[in-house]
Write a protein that holds these residues in place. Structure first.
Motif, PDB file in Angstrom:
ATOM      1  N   PHE A  37     -14.046   3.270  33.594  1.00  0.00           N
ATOM      2  CA  PHE A  37     -14.537   4.288  32.658  1.00  0.00           C
ATOM      3  C   PHE A  37     -14.786   3.685  31.279  1.00  0.00           C
ATOM      4  O   PHE A  37     -15.815   3.954  30.642  1.00  0.00           O
ATOM      5  N   ALA A  40     -17.829   1.529  31.328  1.00  0.00           N
ATOM      6  CA  ALA A  40     -19.063   2.326  31.391  1.00  0.00           C
ATOM      7  C   ALA A  40     -19.478   2.811  30.006  1.00  0.00           C
ATOM      8  O   ALA A  40     -20.671   3.006  29.743  1.00  0.00           O
ATOM      9  N   ILE A  52     -19.466   3.430  36.885  1.00  0.00           N
ATOM     10  CA  ILE A  52     -19.332   4.864  37.158  1.00  0.00           C
ATOM     11  C   ILE A  52     -19.120   5.100  38.656  1.00  0.00           C
ATOM     12  O   ILE A  52     -18.286   5.913  39.061  1.00  0.00           O
TER      13      ILE A  52
END
Length: 101
Positions: A37, A40, A52
């Motif tokens: 996360f 990303a 993702i």
């Protein structure tokens, strides 16, 4: 002086050890997911989409690994006794083949 204890059974590891290992595997996988996360947020292009996708799939993988069945890892100090088979010897069964009065 502490003496070393040897297991003489083929029983698996204690439930507490298995539970601890499952928790550790789950937390490692969720840590990797958190890293995906964060990655990303700071990347562009295909790397962002790969992060993702990994973050979306890792919960499934983490649960499957955490709920993996009972493991049958044998400790190196486990002693397993074997009894040699005697194919010529048969057990006597006095009621087999005979009718009872």
């Amino acid at each position: 002086m502490v003496s070393e204890v040897h297991a003489i059974t083929a029983a698996g590891r204690p439930q507490s050890e298995q539970s601890h290992d499952r928790i550790v595997r789950y937390l490692i996988t969720m840590g990797i997911r958190t890293g995906c996360f964060v990655a990303a947020l700071f990347t562009d292009g295909w790397v962002r989409w790969a992060c993702i996708a990994a973050a979306g799939l890792l919960p499934l993988i983490a649960v499957v690994l955490a709920n993996a069945g009972v493991e049958r890892r044998h400790r190196p100090d486990t002693l397993i006794a074997t009894v040699p088979a005697e194919p010529d010897r048969q057990l006597a069964n006095p009621t087999r083949g005979e009718e009872r009065p």
